[in-house]
Design a protein around this motif. Sequence first.
Motif, PDB file in Angstrom:
ATOM      1  N   GLY A  34       0.786  -1.224   0.000  1.00  0.00           N
ATOM      2  CA  GLY A  34       0.000   0.000   0.000  1.00  0.00           C
ATOM      3  C   GLY A  34       0.810   1.262   0.000  1.00  0.00           C
ATOM      4  N   SER A  35       2.123   1.168  -0.238  1.00  0.00           N
ATOM      5  CA  SER A  35       2.976   2.362  -0.199  1.00  0.00           C
ATOM      6  C   SER A  35       2.906   3.174  -1.484  1.00  0.00           C
ATOM      7  CB  SER A  35       4.429   1.966   0.087  1.00  0.00           C
ATOM      8  OG  SER A  35       4.905   1.076  -0.908  1.00  0.00           O
ATOM      9  N   GLY A  36       2.279   2.617  -2.535  1.00  0.00           N
ATOM     10  CA  GLY A  36       2.115   3.360  -3.778  1.00  0.00           C
ATOM     11  C   GLY A  36       2.932   2.836  -4.937  1.00  0.00           C
ATOM     12  N   LYS A  37       3.538   1.660  -4.767  1.00  0.00           N
ATOM     13  CA  LYS A  37       4.373   1.078  -5.835  1.00  0.00           C
ATOM     14  C   LYS A  37       3.550   0.819  -7.094  1.00  0.00           C
ATOM     15  CE  LYS A  37       5.362  -2.549  -3.424  1.00  0.00           C
ATOM     16  NZ  LYS A  37       4.427  -2.243  -2.327  1.00  0.00           N
ATOM     17  N   SER A  38       2.491   0.050  -6.952  1.00  0.00           N
ATOM     18  CA  SER A  38       1.663  -0.284  -8.115  1.00  0.00           C
ATOM     19  C   SER A  38       0.943   0.939  -8.663  1.00  0.00           C
ATOM     20  CB  SER A  38       0.650  -1.375  -7.745  1.00  0.00           C
ATOM     21  OG  SER A  38       1.309  -2.576  -7.424  1.00  0.00           O
ATOM     22  N   SER A  39       0.585   1.873  -7.787  1.00  0.00           N
ATOM     23  CA  SER A  39      -0.083   3.093  -8.242  1.00  0.00           C
ATOM     24  C   SER A  39       0.810   3.879  -9.189  1.00  0.00           C
ATOM     25  CB  SER A  39      -0.458   3.966  -7.036  1.00  0.00           C
ATOM     26  OG  SER A  39      -1.402   3.315  -6.230  1.00  0.00           O
ATOM     27  N   LEU A  40       2.106   3.899  -8.896  1.00  0.00           N
ATOM     28  CA  LEU A  40       3.039   4.627  -9.747  1.00  0.00           C
ATOM     29  C   LEU A  40       3.437   3.817 -10.970  1.00  0.00           C
ATOM     30  CD1 LEU A  40       4.888   7.024 -10.314  1.00  0.00           C
ATOM     31  CD2 LEU A  40       6.598   5.983  -8.813  1.00  0.00           C
ATOM     32  N   VAL A  41       3.824   2.551 -10.741  1.00  0.00           N
ATOM     33  CA  VAL A  41       4.384   1.744 -11.823  1.00  0.00           C
ATOM     34  C   VAL A  41       3.310   1.291 -12.804  1.00  0.00           C
ATOM     35  CG1 VAL A  41       5.625  -0.379 -12.360  1.00  0.00           C
ATOM     36  CG2 VAL A  41       6.309   0.979 -10.389  1.00  0.00           C
ATOM     37  N   PHE A  42       2.225   0.721 -12.296  1.00  0.00           N
ATOM     38  CA  PHE A  42       1.200   0.159 -13.180  1.00  0.00           C
ATOM     39  C   PHE A  42       0.080   1.148 -13.507  1.00  0.00           C
ATOM     40  CE2 PHE A  42       3.202  -3.807 -11.984  1.00  0.00           C
ATOM     41  CZ  PHE A  42       3.096  -4.553 -13.140  1.00  0.00           C
ATOM     42  N   ASP A  43      -0.455   1.809 -12.465  1.00  0.00           N
ATOM     43  CA  ASP A  43      -1.629   2.651 -12.678  1.00  0.00           C
ATOM     44  C   ASP A  43      -1.286   4.009 -13.268  1.00  0.00           C
ATOM     45  OD1 ASP A  43      -3.095   0.599 -11.593  1.00  0.00           O
ATOM     46  OD2 ASP A  43      -3.007   1.393  -9.562  1.00  0.00           O
ATOM     47  N   THR A  44      -0.011   4.370 -13.279  1.00  0.00           N
ATOM     48  CA  THR A  44       0.397   5.649 -13.878  1.00  0.00           C
ATOM     49  C   THR A  44       1.271   5.440 -15.110  1.00  0.00           C
ATOM     50  OG1 THR A  44       0.292   6.758 -11.722  1.00  0.00           O
ATOM     51  CG2 THR A  44       1.518   7.862 -13.465  1.00  0.00           C
ATOM     52  N   ILE A  45       2.480   4.879 -14.908  1.00  0.00           N
ATOM     53  CA  ILE A  45       3.431   4.756 -16.020  1.00  0.00           C
ATOM     54  C   ILE A  45       2.932   3.778 -17.082  1.00  0.00           C
ATOM     55  CG2 ILE A  45       5.784   4.066 -16.638  1.00  0.00           C
ATOM     56  CD1 ILE A  45       6.704   5.042 -13.902  1.00  0.00           C
ATOM     57  N   TYR A  46       2.592   2.552 -16.669  1.00  0.00           N
ATOM     58  CA  TYR A  46       2.167   1.563 -17.660  1.00  0.00           C
ATOM     59  C   TYR A  46       0.813   1.925 -18.267  1.00  0.00           C
ATOM     60  CZ  TYR A  46       0.518  -2.733 -19.776  1.00  0.00           C
ATOM     61  OH  TYR A  46       0.017  -3.640 -20.660  1.00  0.00           O
ATOM     62  N   ALA A  47      -0.114   2.398 -17.434  1.00  0.00           N
ATOM     63  CA  ALA A  47      -1.445   2.742 -17.941  1.00  0.00           C
ATOM     64  C   ALA A  47      -1.364   3.853 -18.986  1.00  0.00           C
ATOM     65  CB  ALA A  47      -2.349   3.169 -16.781  1.00  0.00           C
ATOM     66  N   GLU A  48      -0.504   4.856 -18.755  1.00  0.00           N
ATOM     67  CA  GLU A  48      -0.367   5.935 -19.716  1.00  0.00           C
ATOM     68  C   GLU A  48       0.337   5.468 -20.987  1.00  0.00           C
ATOM     69  OE1 GLU A  48      -0.553   9.807 -21.387  1.00  0.00           O
ATOM     70  OE2 GLU A  48      -1.750   8.629 -19.972  1.00  0.00           O
ATOM     71  N   ALA A  49       1.324   4.550 -20.833  1.00  0.00           N
ATOM     72  CA  ALA A  49       2.002   4.000 -22.011  1.00  0.00           C
ATOM     73  C   ALA A  49       1.024   3.243 -22.891  1.00  0.00           C
ATOM     74  CB  ALA A  49       3.145   3.088 -21.577  1.00  0.00           C
ATOM     75  N   PHE A  50       0.168   2.439 -22.284  1.00  0.00           N
ATOM     76  CA  PHE A  50      -0.834   1.694 -23.047  1.00  0.00           C
ATOM     77  C   PHE A  50      -1.851   2.637 -23.690  1.00  0.00           C
ATOM     78  CE2 PHE A  50      -5.028  -0.324 -23.244  1.00  0.00           C
ATOM     79  CZ  PHE A  50      -4.737  -1.385 -24.088  1.00  0.00           C
ATOM     80  N   ARG A  51      -2.267   3.653 -22.931  1.00  0.00           N
ATOM     81  CA  ARG A  51      -3.256   4.590 -23.447  1.00  0.00           C
ATOM     82  C   ARG A  51      -2.716   5.337 -24.672  1.00  0.00           C
ATOM     83  NH1 ARG A  51      -4.989   9.675 -23.557  1.00  0.00           N
ATOM     84  NH2 ARG A  51      -2.984  10.414 -22.786  1.00  0.00           N
ATOM     85  N   ARG A  52      -1.457   5.744 -24.603  1.00  0.00           N
ATOM     86  CA  ARG A  52      -0.868   6.480 -25.723  1.00  0.00           C
ATOM     87  C   ARG A  52      -0.687   5.588 -26.947  1.00  0.00           C
ATOM     88  NH1 ARG A  52       3.872  10.331 -23.035  1.00  0.00           N
ATOM     89  NH2 ARG A  52       2.496  11.454 -21.597  1.00  0.00           N
ATOM     90  N   PHE A  53      -0.286   4.336 -26.696  1.00  0.00           N
ATOM     91  CA  PHE A  53      -0.126   3.415 -27.816  1.00  0.00           C
ATOM     92  C   PHE A  53      -1.449   3.209 -28.544  1.00  0.00           C
ATOM     93  CE2 PHE A  53      -0.896  -1.010 -29.108  1.00  0.00           C
ATOM     94  CZ  PHE A  53      -0.048  -1.060 -30.206  1.00  0.00           C
TER      95      PHE A  53
END
Length: 828
Positions: A34-53
């Motif tokens: 719950g420290s925010g790892k997945s929020s940053l890595v998956f829900d922000t960086i990866y999610a935006e990469a997929f959205r842009r693609f």
Amino acid sequence: MASISVRGAQEHNLKNIDVDVPKNKLVVFTGVSGSGKSSLVFDTIYAEAFRRFADSSQTPIYVMGSSNWSKMARPRFRALSGLPPALGLSQKQGVAGKLSTVGTISGISDLLRVYYAAFGDVYCHKCDIPLRSISFPDLCKKVFEDYEGKKIKIIAPICEKRKGGFADEIEKFRELGFSKLRVNGDNYDLQDDNEKIKIDAKKLNTIDVIIDYSIISQEKKQRIERALLQALEHGKGIVKIEYLTEEIKFNTKSNCPQCGESAPKLDPRYFSHSSLGKCLKCDGNGAQHNALSADLFPCKQCLGSRLNPDSPIVRVCGKTFKETHMMTMQKLQLFVMHELKSHVQNDKSKLKVYSELSRSIFSIHRLGLGHLNLNRAGGSLSPGDLQRLRLASMISNKLTGVLYVIDEPCQGLTAQEVKQLTSVLQEIVKEGATVLAVEHHPVFLACCDFLFLMGPGAGVHGGQVVATTTALPDLDVFLAKEHSVANKTNFESREIFQEKLPRQAKANSKKRNHAVSSQLPSKNAVAALIFSDVAVRNLKVKKIQIKQGVITLFRGASGFGKSSFLELCLLPALYSLGGKNPDAEQDIKIPFKEFCNLSASPDICVNIVGYVKPGSVTRSSRRSVASALEVIKPLREIFSQLPSSQVMGLMESHFSWNSKLGQCEHCAGKGYIELPQRYAEPVRVECELCLGAKLNSRSLLPRFKGFNLADVMNFTLEQALEVFENHRIIANRIFRACQFGLGYVQLGQGMDSLSGGELQRLNLTIELKRANLEGAWFILTHPSTGLHGPDISILGELMRVMTGRGATFILVENREEFLPFADHIVEF
């Protein structure tokens, strides 16, 4: 750009943070749950990469539709630059599908299907000899000899069990002057303009053109030969001869020289257990029952191969498709490297398939999965094996300039296997890719190029980058520092709980041997299950003893039989002794005595069997954490008793999103709308009317301490405990969950959004309410999933308290941090 620049990230609990993630490196994010790892890595960086693609390609048009795509929300951040194309692998992908196998998950089965269909040799079912082509003169001769004086139909097969409307093909035959068309057994007149040909393009269709219908005689020799020639031309070398109810197929490319059997035109779908090639008896499952494993309880008709016995027999280098799927990856790799390599020679078309095939097998072998075979059901794999199998499939192409985003790749691995995994990932980095991982394993952290520590605590106490380091030799000092920071910042209930721990449990947590703890009741110390002559899959053991009332640790490398023993011996034995698993989808009795002998102590006690597999989703998304903790009813009671509710005439049902009185009409109480996709799972978009609250506007008016029920459901458990500290029932149930390190989880969070580790801990929270836990057995596979050092300590101490009340724990775990809490260890 040399880095991925994230500015002002605010997704979930992220506190407007700025991060620069270096490219072409093995980068790891770590920290407490719950420290925010997945929020940053998956829900922000990866999610935006997929959205842009998807936004820059034609995906929205062909997959979702541009109107639906525009409704999808962008992750919350101020700016994000330097983002490469990304491939992601998260725990939330869930368990494998019912028909998934090692071959389908890895993609190797698809490659073999193509190779066998294109380059395999067809054999006769009856004679087991290669089928040879029949020449046109021989075909004519056979037709006149076998059907002299008989009226036959000469048919050209157009397609067999294929989807599509075939409008162009049908129009072509109409223009050529043919009059008779057969679609799925129904006859149509092509020259009748008033007759409509019914073809469902979404279903599998078989279409034939009847070239001629005539009595075979020498006087009509030219007519018959011309009809046969036309049938072969339109049927692409295949012609059907129909006499009365009998239909025989002739192939000018392959026929048996002895019995005359004709080979069908090979199609990769004939080798698929989910398409034309599936066994009709078991529906492609391969087992006697859907819940059983095909390799141990094979279907009698297909012998566990999942394929129809009547499918074409095709061999490559003397091996059938079925035989390649029964080989282990080690043997398959030898077959590909030697026999298949000689079969390829200098053929470019073969070489293209072969190179992809060999690369995929090599990746799987390097990740330590050489013990698996292609026919193994995906659902029978351990979570760690399934994760690495998907990882092997993802990295086998060795793409350059790509961002690989991976969630806990070390799940269930030994230290040596972790080193093997990191060496593979480091090679990918050297070839120009960037690997971004969320991980806790100390060995993996020590091998990374760059380490980010998220925290300092969980939920509202996290969401920040606490520290970064590349000084790997000082990793122990680094982790020790963050442990102290996390422990200071974590929720106060943890400190309160530590004070309430029995003095003996505190002392034992510092140093433990593998003997049974002396604080346990004497009858539990001697009660045990003894499994002798264990032989299941590749596990061969003379004796395994499982003691009641203690914490037992299963350790060992992948493929050594931990999961097989657990699911095929231990669990069925516990069920046979009266154990009940409330989370089991169905009650299947596995004949475990085929794999072992069982001897149970007279005073053994089994009532409840708690078993949750990491990665599995055992609950509906309609059920929330509040429902699981049994606090939703008390919450509804509180809101229904508010003065404003009584004035408005609102009852408890008005505060339920499962009731028509309380739910939002637009989303039917879901809080989201599902947007259908053509080739993937539906995408969920927040409801425009209730904005995710699930309730209608009337039910949202009453407030308790300034919060309506939707606000309360958005509380973390820590926040809810503060607000409802004077409500004994709610506070006690939430407090137990906080003790298990779940204080960052939201009350209204759907059960399907929890990780496997969170589900395990939530299960223990529910059981902790029992004063007497004697007879309760808890099986936790990889309980370290999602847990960092401080979280493991909390979980370990709570398990000690529960064993003191009579509970029994079986942990399948290789992390060293669990050793101090183990009373008994079984090495595999």
